[in-house]
Structure formats: structure tokens, C-alpha cells
Write a protein that holds these residues in place. Sequence first.
Motif, short mmCIF file in Angstrom:
data_model
loop_
_atom_site.label_atom_id
_atom_site.label_comp_id
_atom_site.label_asym_id
_atom_site.label_seq_id
_atom_site.Cartn_x
_atom_site.Cartn_y
_atom_site.Cartn_z
N ALA A 134 44.02 19.05 -18.17
CA ALA A 134 42.79 18.52 -17.60
C ALA A 134 42.60 17.08 -18.07
O ALA A 134 41.97 16.84 -19.11
CB ALA A 134 41.60 19.38 -18.00
N PRO A 135 43.14 16.10 -17.35
CA PRO A 135 43.05 14.71 -17.82
C PRO A 135 41.64 14.14 -17.79
O PRO A 135 41.30 13.28 -18.61
CB PRO A 135 43.97 13.95 -16.86
CG PRO A 135 44.05 14.81 -15.63
CD PRO A 135 43.92 16.22 -16.11
N ARG A 136 40.78 14.62 -16.85
CA ARG A 136 39.44 14.03 -16.77
C ARG A 136 38.60 14.38 -18.01
O ARG A 136 38.04 13.47 -18.64
CB ARG A 136 38.74 14.51 -15.50
CG ARG A 136 37.40 13.86 -15.27
CD ARG A 136 36.82 14.21 -13.91
NE ARG A 136 35.53 13.57 -13.70
CZ ARG A 136 34.82 13.69 -12.60
NH1 ARG A 136 35.28 14.42 -11.59
NH2 ARG A 136 33.65 13.10 -12.50
N PRO A 137 38.49 15.66 -18.40
CA PRO A 137 37.80 15.94 -19.67
C PRO A 137 38.48 15.26 -20.85
O PRO A 137 37.80 14.82 -21.80
CB PRO A 137 37.88 17.47 -19.79
CG PRO A 137 38.07 17.95 -18.39
CD PRO A 137 38.88 16.90 -17.72
N ALA A 139 40.01 12.34 -20.85
CA ALA A 139 39.60 10.94 -20.87
C ALA A 139 38.17 10.79 -21.39
O ALA A 139 37.85 9.82 -22.10
CB ALA A 139 39.72 10.34 -19.47
N GLN A 140 37.31 11.75 -21.04
CA GLN A 140 35.93 11.71 -21.55
C GLN A 140 35.93 11.88 -23.07
O GLN A 140 35.15 11.22 -23.78
CB GLN A 140 35.10 12.81 -20.89
CG GLN A 140 34.86 12.57 -19.40
CD GLN A 140 34.19 13.75 -18.72
OE1 GLN A 140 34.14 14.84 -19.26
NE2 GLN A 140 33.69 13.53 -17.51
N TYR A 164 47.37 13.23 -23.27
CA TYR A 164 47.77 12.41 -22.13
C TYR A 164 49.21 12.71 -21.70
O TYR A 164 49.51 12.79 -20.50
CB TYR A 164 47.63 10.93 -22.49
CG TYR A 164 46.22 10.40 -22.40
CD1 TYR A 164 45.50 10.51 -21.21
CD2 TYR A 164 45.61 9.75 -23.48
CE1 TYR A 164 44.20 10.01 -21.11
CE2 TYR A 164 44.32 9.26 -23.39
CZ TYR A 164 43.61 9.39 -22.20
OH TYR A 164 42.33 8.91 -22.10
N CYS A 167 49.48 15.89 -19.82
CA CYS A 167 48.88 15.77 -18.49
C CYS A 167 49.69 14.86 -17.58
O CYS A 167 49.30 14.61 -16.43
CB CYS A 167 47.45 15.25 -18.60
SG CYS A 167 46.30 16.41 -19.38
#
Length: 728
Positions: A134-137, A139-140, A164, A167
Amino acid sequence: MGKLQVQNTRPPDAAASLHLAALLQSCGRAGDIRRGRALHAYLLLSGAATASTFLANHLITMYSHCADAASAVRVFSAVPRPNPVSWTTLVSGLAQNAMHRDALAAFAAMRRADVAPTQFALSSAARAAAALSAPRPGAQLHCVGVRIGFDNDLFVASSLAGMYSKCGLLDEACRVFDQMPHKDAVAWTSMIDGYAKNGNLKAAAVVFRDMKCEGLVAADQHVFCCALSASGGLKDGWLGRSLHCCIIKAGFELETVVRNALVDMYAKSGDLENASRAVKIDPGGWNVVSGTSLIDGYIETDCVEEALETYTELQRQGVEPNEFTFSSMIKGCAMQALLEQGAQLHAHVIKKSLIWDSFVVSTLVDMYGKCGLISLSINLFNETEYPTEIAWNALINVYAQHGHGGEAIQAFDRMTSSGIRPNHITFVSLLTACSHAGLVDEGLNYFYSMKDAHGIEPKDEHYSCIIDMYARAGRLDEAEQFISEMPIKPNAYGWCSLLGACRMQGNKELGQVAAQNLMKLEPHNTGIHVSLSGIYASLGQWEDVKAVRKLMRDSRIKKLPGFSWVDCNKKTHVFGSEDWSHPQQEQIYKKLEELSERIKEEGYVPDTSSLPLNIEDSAKERLLHYHSERIAVAFALISMPATKPIIVKKNLRICVDCHSALKLISKERGSRKMERKVKQTRGWFKPETKVPDQAPNIFVMWCGGWIRGTRLDMEGVLPGALVLCARC
């Protein structure tokens, strides 16, 4: 720990709390949940479980280590004022127990509670995001780390880089990695593993070299395994041997996971001698992983006999083969059309209850198809309850190999209607089927639908299939136009298909263009000169034929002699053209004469166009009459049972005349109605199976791969594409 007795309900003092915390830690490390719950009961009765956040945190940790995440969550919920340690313990505990979504939710709740996360909570949440891809969480989480100043923390940065890379965001992983002031083994391993798993093997090897050049970090087992995986994928034997030296120096050579990685690396690099040595480093170290890697290495280098010996050794060592072992072994049997060995492996697969594995079923479908038994391939596929894309690809490929274009199209339609998405391998088989069946318009429609309907970008093999399709249909102008409009240059197979068609059509100019381009790609391919010579001979240009032969002599290029071999009574019998050396040569040639008379009655007319020789037709007919594959078939007919399929293997493609002759021989033999009983196995075979009238039972194949023969299949053109199927 003895029985606990509650003497009062007052919370324990500091010394007692430390003692109880130590007991909880001991239970967690040992995984002793029974005693841990007893301690929890004691703390509940004493009131310490809710009064002491310190002990509550240790309870959460103990339950997490004992894989009871639900109890850990209940303990956390009962804490009136959870501190940062409580939240960190919960997040890390959920992540440890593979409850990754819950771990991320707990971290989000921690932020909503306005509790500053610790570096350990942030790292655990990053590992949870990595596990979920899950790259979006992720990145958060990176943003949170930057805001609170943890982005340069070694522990946090290593976890973010690993997240990273897992992902597939290698640029972001590299930036995080480069910004780290200090790098530990975890950080280096994350980068090596990320590059290796995302297919950037060269970068993985470079990172490992950089790590060793730093001289600051001692590599662990996981680092070596990742580096070995990259080396094997690159087939870089030098790097692999260097890694082996480092492993010996580090003392990891006897570690099972490292030894398995060593065997796999050497096998993929084609160094089977060192792979075999690596397996035997530890006398008792045979295991299914290393054994399967060694078998797969032998199969990839076409050493099927050595693979069979390794399989036997595995059984002797008491190692149970798994689905990957059987897949590799059956693949080897398919490559060399070893029907008897393949059938025995099929029986082992049934015995081990692996018959429904998708990989095993697919290789069995492929094996029976390559041995000429297409009906068995179809029956086996139909018995598969939930066929995967691998099984569908195998079935379509079998239809393609046997020239059943319509059936291949029907199988493709069934595949897509069942919700299985085709891939680029599916379209290679489908286009090949259309090519061999002469379905040019259908093949073009499927080719242009690849990108529009299925989102698959055509590769060079797909373009080569279209060239072959035009060439086989004799539409050379369209083939030439298609080549000129291609976004990429044709590969060797494409030019070879065009050259073969030019030989059949007598197209000198285009044939010379195809030959020149093919020589650039495969300068040592003797078939190019043979085909050119054939074009000139078909046009009666004997001076040009002599010039080609002189060029071959000057370049020291020799035409490969053709050999055919057949397995009979556990022995391989090899024959050459006009071979008079076999002990049974008198019976063989008597049978050969008999067959020649019979097929002439069936309408056989010798085709001498494939012999680029300036001699009388009668002399050409004699040469064709004693080609090695015909001698092998005659030997098999006098030596093998009448109901047994005859599988003849060659090192060169078959000529047009032998293709026609063997079809008629097969037809003549099959016209005698035969009946056989087949042992019923799990309801797959039907007892009292009758072979239909005119059932062909002679099968000729090039030893390394094959395509159904047509009038364009000829000796010397593209060694490596398949020869003849006498089951046309």
C-alpha cells in the motif's frame, strides 16, 4: 512459576511490578500463554491490570508474542490512559501477527488521540504498509516521519526504504536510502531485496557491491540470499562465485537457506557442476528446495538424464518431491518426448495427490501434447475443475502444435468467457495456431485486439508470428509490407519464416534480404546458406548454388549432418542418412522397401524440390528414400508393439518429402483397426478405449521444441523450430 495466591487487592509496589513485568516477558519469549493468562488473572484480581499502565503494556506485549492479538487489543482497550508506549506496543503487536490493516488503523487512532508516535510505532506501521503493498498509506507515514523529525532515524528510514521497494517504488526507496546518514544491514538488505524482486537485477548486484565496499556492515543470511538471487537471474557466474567466497568467509555455507540459494544461483547460471557440489556440501543436507533447483538447472540445459538421476537420488535420500519438482521433471520429459518417463511421473503425481496443482496439470497437458497424444492432453485438461491461465495456455499451445487452429480459437473464447485474462504467452500460442492452420484474417484480428481489447503491448514474438502467418500463406508482399511498418526489427524467427517461404515460392530477391538480416542475427546458422542454395536450385541457377557452397567452404561452415533416433526397449537407436551400420539393417531396409510400395499405392509422389543438387530426379528420389527419419520409422515398426506410438527425434527439421511420406505411412498403419485396454485411473481414462480408424501413430519431432509441419517446413531452416507432426 508456582501457584499464585492473592493476599490483597492493593496494586503491587515498584519492586513487585518489575518482578511481574519480568515474568510476563519470560512468558512472551517462551510463548507460554497459559502462565501468561494466569499472571493476567492475578493482575486483574489485584487491580494492577488497570491501575498500572506499565504492567498493562507488558500484558499487551506478552499476548502479541503469544499470537493472541485479540487479547492484546482487549487489554489495551481497558487501559484508561494509554501512553505512547501502549500505542507503540499495540501497533507493533498487530503488525507482528500479520494484522496489517488493523496496525495501520491503530496508528491512525494514535494520531487522532494526539499522541506523538515513537520511531518504533512508525516503523511497525511502515512494515504493515509494505506487507499490504500500500504505497499511499506508506507515503503518508513518510510525511509523518518528516514532520516529527524521524525521517533520518536509522530504524524508521530502513523501514520506509523497505516499504517503498516492496511497493515497487524504487526511485523513492533509493532517495530515502541515499539520505540516510548511516546504513545498517536492514537498510542494505531492503534495497537489494527490492531491486531483485522488481526485476532490476543489475542494480541489486551493484548495491551489494557498494555495501561490501563500505566495509562497515557485515552481511547476514538474508543479504546473501537476495544477492545470490540477483546473480542467478543475471546468470553472472563470476559474481556468484565471488558471493560464494564471501559466504564461506562469513561462515554461512552450512546454513540451509544459504545453501539452497547457492544451488539455485549456480543452476540458473548454467554451472551444474558447482550446483551439484553445493548440494553435497552437507552430507545430510539434501532437501526438496536444493534438489528441485538442481533438477531445474539440468532441465534448462537439456540434461534430462542427469535430472532423472537427481530425482532418483532425492527419493533415495528420503526427500519427498513437491509440485515444483514434478513440474520441472515433466517439462524435461516434454522437451525430449520421453513418454514412458512422463507417464511414470504422472502416476507419481496421482500418488502424491498433486494432480490438481495448476503447474503440474499444465506441464502434463504440454507433455502429452508434445508426445503426440493430443486426446490425453484434452482429457486431462477437461478433468481440471478450475483451470488457471497457465493450464489454458498449455491447452491452446497443444492445439497450436498440432495445427488445430479452430479448436485453439474455441479454447481462447472459453478462456476469456470464464473470466481468465489472457497474457502475452496466450497470444503467442493463439497466433501460432492461426498461422499453422492458415487462418490469416482471424490471426490478424486477434493480433490487433491485443492492445485495444486486452491492454497487452505486442512483443517481438507476436510480430514474428504474423510474419510467419503471411509467409506460410504465401502472401510475401504483405509480409514484406508488415515488416516495413513494424515498430521494432524482426527477430531471427521472423526472418527465418520469411526465408523458408521465399524458398518455397522461389522469391530470390526477398530471400536474399531475409538471409542477409538473418546472418547478422545468427552468423553461425548453417541453415541460412542451405535455404539460399535451395532458392537458387529451384530457379535452376546452379552457378549461384556453387557460389554459396564455396562461401560455406571459405567460411568453414559445414552443413550439419542429419540424425534421427528412437527409443526402443530402454535403448536409444541412432540413424543417419543412408545408414548401413545397424545390426538389423537387412530387416530395416526390407521394411523400408515395403513401406515405399504401400505409400505409392496411397498416392505418394516424391518431392525432390528440397534437394538443391544438380542430379537426376531418380538419384534424388533414392537420397530421399533413405533419409534418417524413414530408417528410424522402419526400425521402430519391426521392433515395437503395434499399439505403441512411434516417436522419432531429430537434430534438424524434416524435409517436405519425408513429411508427406510419413503422413501416408501413419495413415496406412492406422487404417488397421486396433483395440486396446487402458487401465482406469481416477476415472480419467475410459476402459475398452478404441483407437479410431486411420488413427495416426507416428510422430517426428526436433529434439528441442516443435511446430506442426506444413509445406514450408524444411531441413536447415531455423534449427530450433519444430519439425513434423505426422498426425496432420
